[in-house]
Scaffold this active site. Structure first.
Site, PDB file in Angstrom:
ATOM      1  N   ARG A   1      47.280  -3.595 -14.348  1.00  0.00           N
ATOM      2  CA  ARG A   1      46.061  -2.792 -14.314  1.00  0.00           C
ATOM      3  C   ARG A   1      44.879  -3.726 -14.558  1.00  0.00           C
ATOM      4  O   ARG A   1      44.712  -4.234 -15.650  1.00  0.00           O
ATOM      5  CB  ARG A   1      46.157  -1.702 -15.384  1.00  0.00           C
ATOM      6  CG  ARG A   1      44.856  -1.172 -15.881  1.00  0.00           C
ATOM      7  CD  ARG A   1      45.018   0.128 -16.623  1.00  0.00           C
ATOM      8  NE  ARG A   1      45.743   0.033 -17.895  1.00  0.00           N
ATOM      9  CZ  ARG A   1      45.236  -0.500 -19.006  1.00  0.00           C
ATOM     10  NH1 ARG A   1      44.034  -1.034 -19.012  1.00  0.00           N
ATOM     11  NH2 ARG A   1      45.940  -0.527 -20.112  1.00  0.00           N
TER      12      ARG A   1
ATOM     13  N   HIS B   1      42.291   1.355 -18.987  1.00  0.00           N
ATOM     14  CA  HIS B   1      43.277   2.439 -18.878  1.00  0.00           C
ATOM     15  C   HIS B   1      42.591   3.692 -18.315  1.00  0.00           C
ATOM     16  O   HIS B   1      43.057   4.295 -17.371  1.00  0.00           O
ATOM     17  CB  HIS B   1      43.882   2.734 -20.242  1.00  0.00           C
ATOM     18  CG  HIS B   1      44.697   3.991 -20.273  1.00  0.00           C
ATOM     19  ND1 HIS B   1      45.934   4.070 -19.677  1.00  0.00           N
ATOM     20  CD2 HIS B   1      44.436   5.221 -20.771  1.00  0.00           C
ATOM     21  CE1 HIS B   1      46.409   5.307 -19.838  1.00  0.00           C
ATOM     22  NE2 HIS B   1      45.512   6.022 -20.490  1.00  0.00           N
TER      23      HIS B   1
ATOM     24  N   TYR C   1      41.847  -5.788 -26.487  1.00  0.00           N
ATOM     25  CA  TYR C   1      43.251  -6.051 -26.804  1.00  0.00           C
ATOM     26  C   TYR C   1      43.940  -7.021 -25.852  1.00  0.00           C
ATOM     27  O   TYR C   1      45.096  -7.324 -26.013  1.00  0.00           O
ATOM     28  CB  TYR C   1      44.048  -4.739 -26.891  1.00  0.00           C
ATOM     29  CG  TYR C   1      43.930  -3.827 -25.679  1.00  0.00           C
ATOM     30  CD1 TYR C   1      44.673  -4.067 -24.526  1.00  0.00           C
ATOM     31  CD2 TYR C   1      43.067  -2.739 -25.689  1.00  0.00           C
ATOM     32  CE1 TYR C   1      44.571  -3.242 -23.425  1.00  0.00           C
ATOM     33  CE2 TYR C   1      42.945  -1.904 -24.586  1.00  0.00           C
ATOM     34  CZ  TYR C   1      43.698  -2.152 -23.458  1.00  0.00           C
ATOM     35  OH  TYR C   1      43.592  -1.340 -22.367  1.00  0.00           O
TER      36      TYR C   1
END
Lengths: 355, 457
Positions: free
Chosen positions: A251, A255, A264
Site C-alpha cells: 500500500r 490505510h 510507523y
C-alpha cells in the site's frame, strides 16, 4: 524479502520472465486494456482523496500500489461469478461495471451500500473486517446446490487474515469443497501492524493447513495476477474447490484518509516499492514489446482526467437522503425493534432530505 | 466573480480541530483545482489539503501554529463564473514536494533554539494578515459561575501543571474548557495565568512565565505547587530509561579539544553570499556534521557499537547520524540515514528537512532508530562544553559547545579567534583513547581548515 515461490511473469522493469506453470495468454490489446483500467482507477482514487481532504467525503481508502492485484482478477472473472469485496476494492468494482459515482456514495455517507449488488454481481463493501469471506463461502455453497458452473470470489487484506471470520470461512470452504477463490492482498501493513507481527509464516501457507492450495503471486504484476486468478476460478467452477491467492503487494498510500503512515513506516521502504509500481512495468512492456506510441498513453490520461472531473461533479451533486430511510434496508422484512427505533426518530422530528 | 469560503473539513472521522502547520499559498495567489494549499496537523495525522476551487486566495483565516475549528472558515477564495463549479484545469496532488525553504521556520536542534517565537510576524503570516483574518483563540465564553465544564483528561492536564482549571476561560461549545484552552493558559497566552491565584506582591517570585521541563509546562515558581510530581511518560520516560541503560552498561570515557573555527565561520559566511545556495541554511552544525562523517570514513571504528549478547564490536560502514533536538515535547534524536554519502549542500538540505520534521512534529519512529553516531550541540544555550551520555546502540557522541571569540596563540602572538570546544564521549569497551583522540583531532583539523579538508576528501 520476496518468496522464491512467488509467481511473477513481468519484472518491475517490464521484462517477461518464464514460470514453469504459468504463462501469459493475453494479447497486446488486452494488456493495454489492463493498463487503461489501472491508470483510470488510480486517477479516480486520487480525485477521491482530494474530495475527502476538501470535506466532500467522510473517508476514503486509497488503492494506490494495489491496482494490479485488483485489475488482473477483475478481468479474469466471468460476468456470472459473484464477488464479495471489502472497502478498498475499487478496482474490482470498476471491472464489475460499478459506476465511479456509485463507489463513492458510501464514502460520502449518503448510502449504506452504493449500488445494486445483483445488477453487477458484486456485493456492497464489507466494512466489518473479514465478514465478506463468510458471505462468499455461503454463496459458493449455494452455487453447488444450484449445480451452476460459477464461482464466488472474495477479497481481504493481511490485517483481516487474522480475523476469526476469515479462518472459519476457510474451514467451511474446505469442508464443502466450495467453488470460492480467496484473494488476500498482502500489502504488508494492517493499518500500522507490520506483516512480521501479523503472521509468522507466509500467508499462503495457511491454506495448506486447512486443506486447499495456496499460492503467492507478485501482486504488482497484473499479468501474473490475471493468469493465476483465471486458473483458480476455472478450477473452482469445475468442482476443484477453493484456492487462496496471496497477492504480495504494498500500500503506497495511507490505510485510509484518517491514517498517517509516516508515523510507523520508513520512507526507504516506500521508495523500494515505488520502483515496483504495477502500472509502470506494464507501460514499459507495451512500449518495448508492442511499440505502443506515447499518444496512446496520453489518450488514457485524458480519459482518466475527464472521468475524474465527472466524478467530482457527480459527488458534489449528490443529495443527502432523509435520515429516516436508514432503517429501510436493515432487514428485508418488518422488524419490531427496527420499527421502534424508526418511530423514535420520527417523534424526535429527525427527518428532511437534501440540504 | 463571487467569493467562496472553504471551511476546515473533518479529515479524520470525528475530529473537532486541526493546527495549521504551513501555508503553501499566500493571499493574492491564483490557484488551480486540487493545488496543495496547506498542511494541517490533527490529533491523528498531518495532512495536506488540496484546493476545492480554482480562483484567487482572498483571505487565509489563520497563521501557522493556530488551532482551527472544524467547519469554520479556513480560506476565502474569489472564484470566476458560477461559484462552486470548479474550472476544468486540475492537477492531482499525488506527491507533494518537500520544501527545503526554511523561511519562518528556525531550527530547533539543540543549540539552534527557536528564534522565531510566536507573535513575531514572519513574511508569510504578515502577508496573510488582512482585516478579515481572525486568529484563534476565538472570543472566550463568559465565565460561568457554575461547575467547571471540561473532560477528565483536560482536568488532569491542568492539575499536573498546577493550574486551577476554574481559572481557565472555556472556548468550546457552551463554554466547555478544551485542551487547547488549558495549553494556551499554560503558555501564558490566555487570561488564565493572570487570573490564577497569586499572592500580593511578594518579592523573589521568579519569572511569571511557565518554563519547559521535558515536554511539560512547569508553572512559575510563585504560582506552582510547593512540590510537584510528574509521571514518567513519553519523552521523559524514554529519556530516563535510555540514560540509565546507557550509564549502567557503557563504560564512558571522554576526550576534549579546543578548535580555532574561524575558517569554518568564514566559509559559512561566504556560502551565505552564494546566490545558488539561496534558501539552503548552512550553519556550523552543517560543517561539523560533515567533519564527523569524514572522520568516520578515515576511522570506521568510531561508527560502531558493542553487541553485549554476542560479545562483538559491530562496525558500520554507513552512518545514521543522530542530531539531538530540543522540542516542545522534550529531547528527541532523529537521524540522517547514510549521512556519509552527503556533500556540504546535501548535508545542509538533510538537516533542514530534519528540522522541518521536528518542528512539524512529523518525525517518525523509524527516523529516530538505528542511530550509529550522535551530535549534540549545546553551544547555542551559551555553554562551552558538555560531557554527553552515549545513546544506547551506538559507540560515541560528540558534544559541541558555543563558538565564541577567545584569545588564541598564532605564531607566538595572542590574537582573537572564533573558538569552539568539542568533547567526544566514547564506549571504552570497544573504542580506546588512541582511536577517540585521532578521531577528535581529525574533526578539529577539518574545522580548522574546512575548505582544505573538503577538497582533500
Amino acid at each position: 524479502m520476496i518468496d522464491e515461490e512467488l509467481v511473477q511473469l513481468l519484472t518491475p522493469e517490464g521484462e517477461r520472465v518464464a514460470h514453469p506453470e504459468y504463462e501469459s495468454t493475453l494479447s497486446g490489446d488486452e494488456i493495454f486494456g489492463l493498463y487503461r483500467d489501472m491508470a483510470i482507477i488510480r486517477r479516480l482514487c486520487n480525485e477521491s482523496t482530494s474530495l475527502q481532504r476538501q470535506g466532500q467525503l467522510a473517508l476514503w481508502a486509497p488503492i494506490q500500489g494495489q491496482e494490479a492485484c485488483q485489475i488482473g482478477p477483475g478481468r479474469a472473472l466471468d460476468p456470472m461469478d459473484f464477488t464479495f469485496p471489502t472497502y478498498r476494492e475499487h478496482g474490482i468494482a470498476w471491472c464489475r461495471g460499478v459506476e465511479p459515482k456509485e463507489m463513492l456514495r458510501i464514502f460520502r455517507a449518503v448510502s449504506n451500500g452504493g449500488w445494486d449488488p445483483y445488477k453487477y454481481r458484486h456485493s456492497v463493501p464489507a466494512i466489518v473486517l473479514g465478514n465478506q469471506t463468510l458471505n462468499a463461502v455461503g454463496y459458493a455453497m449455494g452455487i453447488q446446490r444450484d449445480g451452476a458452473e460459477e464461482a464466488a470470489m472474495t477479497f481481504f487484506g493481511d490485517g483481516a487474515s487474522s480475523q476469526g471470520d476469515v479462518l472459519e470461512s476457510f474451514v467451511w470452504a474446505a469442508s464443502f469443497n466450495a467453488p470460492v477463490v480467496f484473494l488476500c492482498q498482502n500489502n504488508q501493513w494492517g493499518i500500522s501492524t507490520p506483516m512480521s507481527v501479523q503472521s509468522k509464516i507466509p500467508l499462503y501457507h495457511r491454506a495448506h493447513g486447512f486443506g486447499f492450495p495456496g499460492i503467492r503471486v507478485d501482486g504488482n504484476d497484473v499479468l501474473a495476477m490475471y493468469e493465476v486468478t483465471k486458473r483458480a476460478l476455472d478450477n473452482a467452477r469445475v468442482g476443484g474447490g477453493p484456492t487462496l491467492i496471496e497477492a504480495y503487494t504494498y500500500r503506497l498510500g495511507a490505510h485510509t484518509t484518517s491514517d498517517d503512515p509516516t508515523r510507523y513506516r520508513v520512507d526507504a521502504e516506500v521508495e523500494v516499492w515505488r520502483h515496483r509500481d504495477p502500472i509502470e512495468r506494464v507501460k514499459s512492456l507495451l512500449v518495448h514489446e508492442y511499440k505502443m506510441k506515447q499518444s496512446k498513453f496520453d489518450e488514457v490520461a485524458e480519459e482518466a482526467e475527464k472521468l475524474a472531473l465527472q466524478l467530482r461533479e457527480d459527488v458534489l451533486a449528490m443529495d443527502r437522503p432523509d435520515p429516516i430511510t436508514m432503517f429501510d434496508d436493515v432487514y428485508a422484512e418488518f422488524h419490531p425493534l427496527i420499527e421502534e427505533g424508526r418511530q423514535e426518530m420520527v417523534d424526535l422530528g429527525v427527518t428532511g432530505g437534501a440540504h | 466573480m463571487s467569493q467562496e469560503v472553504f471551511l476546515l473539513p473533518d479529515v479524520g472521522e470525528g475530529l473537532i480541530e486541526a493546527e495549521i502547520v504551513t501555508w503553501k499559498v499566500a493571499v493574492g495567489d491564483t490557484v488551480i483545482l486540487n493545488q496543495p494549499l496547506v498542511d494541517v496537523e490533527t490529533a491523528k495525522a498531518t495532512v495536506e489539503l488540496p484546493s476545492p476551487y480554482a480562483g484567487v486566495i482572498v483571505t487565509l483565516h489563520g497563521n501557522p501554529g493556530d488551532m482551527m475549528e472544524v467547519h469554520k472558515p479556513l480560506i476565502t477564495f474569489e472564484v470566476g463564473g458560477s461559484g462552486s463549479a470548479p474550472a476544468p484545469a486540475a492537477v492531482v496532488a499525488e506527491e507533494p514536494k518537500v520544501s527545503n525553504s526554511t523561511e519562518g521556520r528556525e531550527a530547533v536542534l539543540v543549540g539552534y533554539g527557536v528564534a522565531n517565537e510566536e507573535g513575531v510576524a514572519t513574511r508569510k503570516n504578515r502577508r496573510s494578515t488582512s482585516p478579515t483574518a481572525t486568529a484563534t483563540p476565538v472570543a472566550a465564553a463568559p465565565h460561568s459561575s457554575g461547575p467547571v465544564r471540561t473532560t477528565p483528561p483536560v482536568r488532569l492536564l491542568a492539575k499536573q501543571n498546577g493550574l486551577d482549571i476554574a481559572s481557565v476561560p472555556g472556548t468550546g461549545r457552551d463554554g466547555v474548557i478544551t485542551r487547547a484552552d488549558v495549553e494556551r493558559a499554560l503558555q501564558g497566552g490566555g487570561a488564565a495565568v493572570a487570573a490564577a491565584p497569586r499572592k500580593a506582591s511578594v518579592p523573589k517570585t521568579g519569572p511569571m512565565q511557565p518554563t519547559r521541563f521535558v515536554g511539560n509546562d512547569l508553572a512559575p515558581w510563585a504560582t506552582g505547587p510547593k512540590e510537584e510530581r510528574i509521571p514518567a511518560k513519553g519523552v521523559l520516560k524514554a529519556m530516563a530509561e535510555a540514560m540509565v541503560l546507557s550509564k549502567s552498561t557503557i563504560p564512558h570515557a571522554g576526550v576534549w579539544l579546543k578548535v580555532d573555527a574561524t575558517k569554518t565561520m568564514e566559509l559559512i559566511a561566504g556560502l551565505k553570499q552564494q546566490p545558488t545556495l539561496e534558501g539552503i541554511r548552512i550553519s556550523p552544525l552543517t560543517v561539523i556534521a560533515l567533519a564527523v562523517t569524514d572522520a568516520a570514513r578515515h576511522f570506521p571504528g568510531i561508527n560502531s557499537h558493542w553487541d553485549d549478547a554476542t560479545k562483538e564490536a559491530v562496525i558500520k560502514r554507513s552512518m545514521a547520524l543522530g542530531i539531538a533536538a530540543d522540542t516542545s515535547k522534550g529531547l528527541i534524536v532523529p537521524n540522517i540515514k547514510e549521512a556519509d554519502q552527503l556533500d556540504l549542500v546535501g548535508m545542509a538540505q538533510e538537516l533542514n528537512l530534519l528540522v522541518d520534521k521536528v518542528r512539524a512534529g512529523t518525525t517518525s519512529l523509524a527516523e529516530m532508530s538505528g542511530t550509529s553516531f550522535t551530535i549534540t550541540n549545546v553551544g547555542p544555550f551559551g555553554v562551552d562544553a558538555a560531557m554527553a551520555i552515549i545513546p544506547p546502540g551506538s559507540g560515541a557522541i560528540l558534544a559541541v559547545g558555543q563558538v565564541a571569540k577567545a584569545p588564541w596563540v598564532v605564531n607566538d602572538e595572542v590574537v582573537v579567534r572564533q573558538v569552539v570546544e568539542l568533547c567526544l564521549s566514547f564506549d571504552h569497551r570497544l573504542i580506546d583513547g588512541a582511536l577517540a583522540s585521532k578521531v577528535l583531532a581529525h574533526i578539529g583539523n577539518f574545522l580548522t581548515d574546512p575548505a582544505a579538508a573538503i577538497i582533500a576528501g
